[in-house]
Motif scaffolding. Structure first.
Motif, PDB file in Angstrom:
ATOM      1  N   PRO A 103       0.969  -1.235  -0.042  1.00 23.59           N
ATOM      2  CA  PRO A 103      -0.069   0.019  -0.107  1.00 23.59           C
ATOM      3  C   PRO A 103       0.881   1.066  -0.065  1.00 23.59           C
ATOM      4  O   PRO A 103       2.201   1.391   0.266  1.00 23.59           O
ATOM      5  CB  PRO A 103      -0.920  -0.142   1.263  1.00 23.59           C
ATOM      6  CG  PRO A 103      -0.121  -0.912   2.144  1.00 23.59           C
ATOM      7  CD  PRO A 103       0.689  -1.986   1.066  1.00 23.59           C
ATOM      8  N   ALA A 104       0.308   2.121  -0.486  1.00 25.35           N
ATOM      9  CA  ALA A 104       0.860   3.781  -0.583  1.00 25.35           C
ATOM     10  C   ALA A 104       1.371   4.073   0.606  1.00 25.35           C
ATOM     11  O   ALA A 104       2.351   4.680   0.932  1.00 25.35           O
ATOM     12  CB  ALA A 104       0.236   4.725  -1.142  1.00 25.35           C
ATOM     13  N   ASP A 105       0.495   3.825   1.803  1.00 25.74           N
ATOM     14  CA  ASP A 105       1.117   4.306   3.375  1.00 25.74           C
ATOM     15  C   ASP A 105       1.505   3.070   4.005  1.00 25.74           C
ATOM     16  O   ASP A 105       1.618   2.057   3.229  1.00 25.74           O
ATOM     17  CB  ASP A 105      -0.127   5.039   4.029  1.00 25.74           C
ATOM     18  CG  ASP A 105      -1.415   4.114   4.004  1.00 25.74           C
ATOM     19  OD1 ASP A 105      -1.333   2.717   3.937  1.00 25.74           O
ATOM     20  OD2 ASP A 105      -2.521   4.788   3.720  1.00 25.74           O
ATOM     21  N   SER A 106       1.664   3.190   5.203  1.00 21.68           N
ATOM     22  CA  SER A 106       2.188   2.122   6.103  1.00 21.68           C
ATOM     23  C   SER A 106       1.037   1.225   6.405  1.00 21.68           C
ATOM     24  O   SER A 106       1.430   0.387   7.174  1.00 21.68           O
ATOM     25  CB  SER A 106       3.146   2.580   7.121  1.00 21.68           C
ATOM     26  OG  SER A 106       2.244   3.474   7.892  1.00 21.68           O
ATOM     27  N   GLY A 107      -0.067   1.545   6.037  1.00 23.04           N
ATOM     28  CA  GLY A 107      -1.231   0.607   6.690  1.00 23.04           C
ATOM     29  C   GLY A 107      -1.509  -0.512   5.756  1.00 23.04           C
ATOM     30  O   GLY A 107      -0.900  -1.184   5.505  1.00 23.04           O
ATOM     31  N   ARG A 108      -2.919  -0.419   5.480  1.00 21.19           N
ATOM     32  CA  ARG A 108      -3.363  -1.566   4.440  1.00 21.19           C
ATOM     33  C   ARG A 108      -3.798  -0.825   3.276  1.00 21.19           C
ATOM     34  O   ARG A 108      -4.594   0.289   3.055  1.00 21.19           O
ATOM     35  CB  ARG A 108      -4.498  -2.335   5.444  1.00 21.19           C
ATOM     36  CG  ARG A 108      -5.573  -1.210   5.644  1.00 21.19           C
ATOM     37  CD  ARG A 108      -6.829  -2.006   6.346  1.00 21.19           C
ATOM     38  NE  ARG A 108      -7.740  -1.129   6.978  1.00 21.19           N
ATOM     39  CZ  ARG A 108      -8.672  -0.586   6.054  1.00 21.19           C
ATOM     40  NH1 ARG A 108      -8.915  -1.145   4.835  1.00 21.19           N
ATOM     41  NH2 ARG A 108      -9.666   0.088   6.748  1.00 21.19           N
ATOM     42  N   PHE A 109      -4.287  -1.937   2.377  1.00 19.31           N
ATOM     43  CA  PHE A 109      -4.773  -1.682   0.989  1.00 19.31           C
ATOM     44  C   PHE A 109      -6.236  -1.286   1.455  1.00 19.31           C
ATOM     45  O   PHE A 109      -6.831  -1.825   2.237  1.00 19.31           O
ATOM     46  CB  PHE A 109      -4.833  -2.796   0.068  1.00 19.31           C
ATOM     47  CG  PHE A 109      -3.367  -2.733  -0.714  1.00 19.31           C
ATOM     48  CD1 PHE A 109      -2.984  -1.994  -1.491  1.00 19.31           C
ATOM     49  CD2 PHE A 109      -2.645  -3.983  -0.573  1.00 19.31           C
ATOM     50  CE1 PHE A 109      -1.833  -1.944  -2.236  1.00 19.31           C
ATOM     51  CE2 PHE A 109      -1.441  -3.776  -1.191  1.00 19.31           C
ATOM     52  CZ  PHE A 109      -1.006  -3.233  -2.100  1.00 19.31           C
ATOM     53  N   ARG A 110      -6.666  -0.343   0.773  1.00 20.91           N
ATOM     54  CA  ARG A 110      -8.423  -0.017   0.917  1.00 20.91           C
ATOM     55  C   ARG A 110      -9.098  -0.412  -0.422  1.00 20.91           C
ATOM     56  O   ARG A 110      -8.432  -0.532  -1.444  1.00 20.91           O
ATOM     57  CB  ARG A 110      -8.314   1.536   1.114  1.00 20.91           C
ATOM     58  CG  ARG A 110      -7.823   2.139   2.507  1.00 20.91           C
ATOM     59  CD  ARG A 110      -7.921   3.501   2.580  1.00 20.91           C
ATOM     60  NE  ARG A 110      -7.137   3.881   3.720  1.00 20.91           N
ATOM     61  CZ  ARG A 110      -7.080   5.258   4.024  1.00 20.91           C
ATOM     62  NH1 ARG A 110      -7.770   6.201   3.197  1.00 20.91           N
ATOM     63  NH2 ARG A 110      -6.475   5.622   5.048  1.00 20.91           N
ATOM     64  N   HIS A 111     -10.345  -0.738  -0.223  1.00 24.24           N
ATOM     65  CA  HIS A 111     -11.186  -1.339  -1.340  1.00 24.24           C
ATOM     66  C   HIS A 111     -12.283  -0.192  -1.314  1.00 24.24           C
ATOM     67  O   HIS A 111     -12.575   0.358  -0.444  1.00 24.24           O
ATOM     68  CB  HIS A 111     -11.860  -2.633  -0.875  1.00 24.24           C
ATOM     69  CG  HIS A 111     -10.878  -3.876  -0.637  1.00 24.24           C
ATOM     70  ND1 HIS A 111     -10.068  -4.124  -1.802  1.00 24.24           N
ATOM     71  CD2 HIS A 111     -10.305  -4.349   0.477  1.00 24.24           C
ATOM     72  CE1 HIS A 111      -9.160  -5.135  -1.212  1.00 24.24           C
ATOM     73  NE2 HIS A 111      -9.343  -5.305  -0.116  1.00 24.24           N
ATOM     74  N   ASN A 112     -12.701  -0.042  -2.295  1.00 21.18           N
ATOM     75  CA  ASN A 112     -13.872   0.907  -2.885  1.00 21.18           C
ATOM     76  C   ASN A 112     -15.012   0.132  -2.556  1.00 21.18           C
ATOM     77  O   ASN A 112     -15.503  -0.909  -2.377  1.00 21.18           O
ATOM     78  CB  ASN A 112     -13.700   1.112  -4.321  1.00 21.18           C
ATOM     79  CG  ASN A 112     -14.395   2.640  -4.384  1.00 21.18           C
ATOM     80  OD1 ASN A 112     -14.254   3.411  -3.893  1.00 21.18           O
ATOM     81  ND2 ASN A 112     -15.214   2.578  -5.397  1.00 21.18           N
TER      82      ASN A 112
END
Length: 204
Positions: A103-112
């Motif tokens: 993912p772009a940040d250090s967190g998690r992938f987000r879904h739409n």
């Protein structure tokens, strides 16, 4: 963008000359060449649904005709959802080689909240609404107020469709940048399946 423009031109073309009832040719849904055809297939289901649903609301035809419309609507809806899933599958195959692994940040992938195939379906319906609303602006059997109200609605519909096109493009950018991650979702419609609809499998 060309797929979305093709939806608009297809609506006008199909109304000028009714399309053939012959099924669309089979395509390899894993290729870029398949995407325009898959989008058109899905759009064609909505085109047919629109007109069958119009017929189903008539009050001057027999119950048998209305029942026939209902069966056609169920079948077309199933085909429409199948087409949406094929569009999603194709887009996912095309995007996969270009997607970041993290993912772009250090967190998690987000879904739409909806898939790209679902958004393409909404764009299809908006293309149909715009065409038919514009038809209302050219009627000679209604007053000027009706035509003006329909012109205003057409403007709103065009703006909504433009916004949704941009939202789709933004979502693709989110996928490619790693802000979101695409995922193939399945509808698993139950009403047409004799093994899942209790009204079809229950003993009578």
């Amino acid at each position: 963008m060309s797929c979305f423009e093709a939806q608009t031109s297809a609506v006008a073309g199909w109304h000028a000359a009714a399309p053939s009832a012959v099924p669309f040719p089979a395509v390899d849904i894993h290729t870029a060449e398949a995407l325009p055809q898959l989008v058109t297939n899905q759009h064609y289901m909505n085109y047919n649904l629109w007109h069958v649903e119009d017929m189903a609301r008539r009050r001057d035809v027999s119950a048998e005709i209305i029942a026939g419309c209902k069966y056609r609507i169920d079948k077309l809806n199933q085909q429409r959802n199948d087409c949406m899933e094929q569009v999603d599958c194709c887009i996912l195959c095309l995007l996969s080689p270009h997607l970041p692994q993290h993912p772009a940040d250090s967190g998690r992938f987000r879904h739409n909240t909806e898939s790209l195939g679902m958004a393409v379906d909404r764009l299809s319906i908006l293309a149909l609404k715009i065409y038919h609303m514009e038809e209302q602006t050219r009627r000679n059997d209604v007053d000027a107020a009706h035509r003006e109200a329909c012109r205003e609605k057409t403007t709103v519909l065009r703006e909504q469709r433009s916004d949704l096109v941009q939202a789709v493009l933004d979502l693709i950018e989110d996928y490619l940048s790693g802000r979101k991650q695409p995922k193939l979702y399945f509808q698993f419609k139950m009403y047409n399946d004799p093994a899942l609809n209790p009204e079809l499998y229950a003993d009578r």
